[in-house]
Design a protein around this motif. Structure first.
Motif, short mmCIF file in Angstrom:
data_model
loop_
_atom_site.label_atom_id
_atom_site.label_comp_id
_atom_site.label_asym_id
_atom_site.label_seq_id
_atom_site.Cartn_x
_atom_site.Cartn_y
_atom_site.Cartn_z
N GLY A 247 0.82 -1.21 0.00
CA GLY A 247 0.00 0.00 0.00
C GLY A 247 0.85 1.26 0.00
O GLY A 247 0.44 2.28 -0.57
N LEU A 248 2.03 1.20 0.63
CA LEU A 248 2.89 2.39 0.67
C LEU A 248 3.45 2.67 -0.72
O LEU A 248 3.55 3.82 -1.14
CB LEU A 248 4.02 2.18 1.66
CG LEU A 248 3.61 1.97 3.11
CD1 LEU A 248 4.82 1.80 3.99
CD2 LEU A 248 2.78 3.15 3.59
N GLU A 250 2.02 1.85 -3.54
CA GLU A 250 0.91 2.36 -4.35
C GLU A 250 0.63 3.82 -4.01
O GLU A 250 0.39 4.63 -4.91
CB GLU A 250 -0.35 1.52 -4.08
CG GLU A 250 -0.27 0.13 -4.66
CD GLU A 250 -1.64 -0.42 -4.96
OE1 GLU A 250 -2.58 -0.05 -4.21
OE2 GLU A 250 -1.78 -1.20 -5.91
N ALA A 251 0.66 4.14 -2.71
CA ALA A 251 0.40 5.52 -2.31
C ALA A 251 1.40 6.46 -2.95
O ALA A 251 1.05 7.54 -3.44
CB ALA A 251 0.45 5.64 -0.78
N SER A 252 2.65 6.04 -2.96
CA SER A 252 3.69 6.89 -3.54
C SER A 252 3.51 7.02 -5.05
O SER A 252 3.56 8.13 -5.60
CB SER A 252 5.06 6.28 -3.22
OG SER A 252 6.06 6.96 -3.92
N LEU A 253 3.26 5.90 -5.72
CA LEU A 253 3.07 5.95 -7.17
C LEU A 253 1.85 6.79 -7.53
O LEU A 253 1.84 7.53 -8.51
CB LEU A 253 2.92 4.53 -7.73
CG LEU A 253 4.17 3.66 -7.65
CD1 LEU A 253 3.85 2.24 -8.07
CD2 LEU A 253 5.27 4.24 -8.51
#
Lengths: 387, 278
Positions: A247-248, A250-253
């Motif tokens: 999830g981290l 994905e959050a960054s992307l």
């Protein structure tokens, strides 16, 4: 919106409130059953071995028989009182506890014995002098290992500087990039962990020292250590990167970050504490290596602060050369060297933990647990438990 | 990211240094289909998500809502076996076209996930400003930007005294609003929300719904939700997704939220919004 206020605590309420307690899971009868079974089985074994048998039994045999008989007695006692299920539970608890003890005892024994043997000889001069003028007939407290300590620190530092960036980059490739080479890379890395250390030493010896004519040096030793460290660091770092929640990433992307930025600014900092553990594991893997150092750094009794030129000593070589002596004084010095090596490893571990664990403005590992599962007053509770 | 990129036909609606001018962008999906490997999960979705509106995507689990949402900011392609068909236009520009890079698309179309996912290694302030760092944007007014984003997400008053604390110490609802603030810092034209309240308690849910209501004027919002009341409360437009057994998901009906809930054309929509199945 209505905010529920806690009901006011009156004195009367405080007086009539039931007393605070922690539920007890163990009763006196349980302890009595355990001790009774231990005593009864011990007494029986003593009776048989010391009074009935015509020959002496070794203390280890006595202990093993006692343990086996204790398990039997204890299971029968508990089964009689509480039934089969509880008996199985207690026996498993005893077995698991035995396992923990079996793992713990050798470590304590090794450290304790080294400390006992080494502490007798270690003097302040041990850290300031070398063995240049110390002969086989000198007293054990004469001379020192400063040349070996310098060598170990330098060689370990160089090996770490070489292998940690390479290992972390490889781990990033294995866990974050995942190209066509992932499988072969992982295969080779896994195989490399099984590389005998003497082979790494031979590799550097034959290639750099014989072929290129570098001559023995601490740096050549560092290269051999780096070869040994690389797979350990890589595998440990990859495991750590894999547990970073997807999830981290994905959050960054989703914020529009390029892949490399995501790895550099999100994945690696999140795994920071674990990466420091990977470094520790790598250092622990090589700090006690003797065989490759014999072929590369060679070992000496004089202080050589330059790892790039000339033969150099280190603590494993110091221990190795001293303990092979027929002189008791030198053997004692070897134990002192082993103690210093242990202390050095401990100091490095603490240092790596401190560097890797602390974050700017962050409590260590505080954010690993989800907020809802974390007690608000975690720190005080823990302290209260300990006291 | 390079602001002087000649391939960009339209400048950012509001660069990080200026005030918020945007009213959001319009997303137009036409004939969008999606696959995971060989299995088709979405078929022929046509949907317009207009500026200044909240569009809710509703439907039972497994009907392709989240997949559709992830297609809207190119997160779908992160799954190795994923593929798609059709086109998605942001203000007339194809987000899958060659004129926009994937990082530009994701920057203009932000996303808030089901589970709050603040960066644990960063402080609250760093989390909010993470978008700037991660996209390589220099902002002279970083501090004001952090305050502005937190205010827009309705979190400023709760955290202003502890901006340097780790983000993991916040409650679930606060973490989710922090994630919203983080998405807002890069000034997106569109904000996609994938069940943003499903992991939260009713009070936090209400707070986030209020936040959505306040943001509507500035950003286009597309929200996936399983909560019918929430869809009614926060959205102006609504699209009902449904997948028959072993068939890809399709949009059964879309239109103004009031129409979908009060006088749907399709019997299945009526059944779903009134809780008779799903």
């Amino acid at each position: 919106m209505i905010h529920a206020e806690p009901p006011p605590q009156t004195t009367l309420q405080a007086l009539t409130a039931p007393p605070q307690y922690r539920p007890r899971t163990r009763r006196w009868s349980d302890v009595a059953e355990f001790l009774g079974a231990a005593l009864a089985s011990g007494a029986l074994v003593w009776l048989v071995f010391e009074r009935l048998l015509p020959y002496d039994v070794h203390v280890v045999g006595f202990g093993l028989c006692w343990y086996a008989l204790f398990l039997l007695t204890y299971s029968l006692v508990v089964r009689d009182g509480h039934g089969r299920v509880v008996a199985a539970d207690r026996i498993m608890a005893v077995l698991v506890g035995t396992g923990a003890l079996a793992a713990f005892a050798p470590i304590v024994a090794v450290i304790g014995y080294v400390a006992y043997r080494g502490a007798k000889v270690v003097r302040p001069t041990f850290f300031t002098e070398n063995l240049e003028v110390t002969g086989p007939l000198s007293a054990a407290t004469e001379g020192g290992a400063v040349h070996s300590i310098i060598g170990t620190l330098e060689q370990l530092a160089i090996a770490t500087v070489i292998s940690v960036p390479l290992g972390v980059l490889t781990a990033v490739y294995l866990s974050e990039v995942r190209g066509r080479l992932t499988r072969p890379t992982r295969l080779v890395t896994d195989a490399m962990t099984a590389l005998p250390s003497i082979v790494a030493g031979l590799f550097i010896y034959s290639l750099l020292i014989l072929q290129f004519g570098w001559g023995f040096s601490g740096f050549a030793g560092s290269l051999a250590l780096a070869v040994l460290m690389l797979p350990t660091v890589t595998i440990a770092a990859e495991q750590v990167l894999r547990v970073v929640p997807g999830g981290l990433r994905e959050a960054s992307l989703a914020l529009g970050a390029p892949h490399w930025r995501t790895v550099l600014s999100v994945v690696l900092p999140t795994a920071r504490a674990g990466l420091s553990t990977a470094v520790i594991l790598g250092m622990a893997r090589v700090v006690g290596e003797t065989a490759p150092m014999l072929l590369t750094a060679f070992g000496t009794t004089t202080t050589n602060g330059n790892p790039l030129n000339g033969i150099q000593d280190d603590l494993p070589l110091f221990v190795y050369t001293q303990i092979r002596s027929s002189q008791n004084t030198q053997v004692q010095r070897a134990w002192a060297g082993a103690l210093v090596l242990l202390a050095l490893v401990l100091a490095l571990f603490v240092l790596a933990r401190l560097l890797g664990g602390s974050r700017p403005g962050g409590r260590r590992r505080a954010s690993r647990r989800p907020a809802h599962a974390r007690p608000k007053d975690r720190q005080p509770t823990k302290r209260a438990d300990r006291s | 990211m390079n602001n002087a990129d000649p391939t960009r036909t339209k400048p950012l609606a509001s660069p990080p240094d200026g005030p918020v001018r945007s009213r959001g962008g319009t997303l137009t999906a036409s004939q969008v289909s999606a696959w995971f490997g060989a299995s088709k999960v979405l078929e022929g979705v046509d949907l317009e998500m207009g500026a200044g509106r909240v569009t809710a995507l509703i439907g039972p689990s497994g009907c392709g809502k989240s997949t559709f949402l992830r297609i809207l900011n190119r997160m779908h392609e992160l799954v190795p076996s994923a593929s798609l068909a059709g086109s998605v236009l942001l203000d007339g520009q194809d987000i899958y076209g060659t004129s926009l890079r994937v990082t530009q698309v994701r920057r203009r179309i932000g996303m808030v996930f089901q589970k709050p996912n603040p960066f644990p290694a960063m402080s609250i302030a760093d989390n909010v400003a993470a978008g700037l760092k991660l996209t390589g944007t220099r902002a002279a007014n970083r501090t004001e930007l952090i305050e502005e984003s937190l205010s827009r997400a309705g979190l400023w008053n709760e955290v202003k005294g502890r901006l340097r604390d780790p983000a993991g110490g916040l409650s679930g609802g606060q973490q989710q609003r922090l994630c919203i603030a983080r998405s807002l810092t890069v000034r997106p034209d569109v904000l996609l929300m994938d069940e943003p309240c499903s992991a939260l308690d009713p009070t936090s849910t209400r707070r986030i719904e209020e936040t959505i209501g306040e943001l509507r004027e500035q950003v286009t919002i597309v929200i996936v939700t399983h909560n019918m009341q929430q869809a009614q409360r926060v959205s102006q437009r609504c699209a009902f997704f449904l997948a028959a057994e072993n068939e890809p998901g399709r949009v059964v009906e879309s239109g103004p939220t009031s129409t979908i809930f009060d006088s749907p054309r399709d019997a299945r929509t009526s059944d779903y919004v009134h809780g008779r199945f799903g």
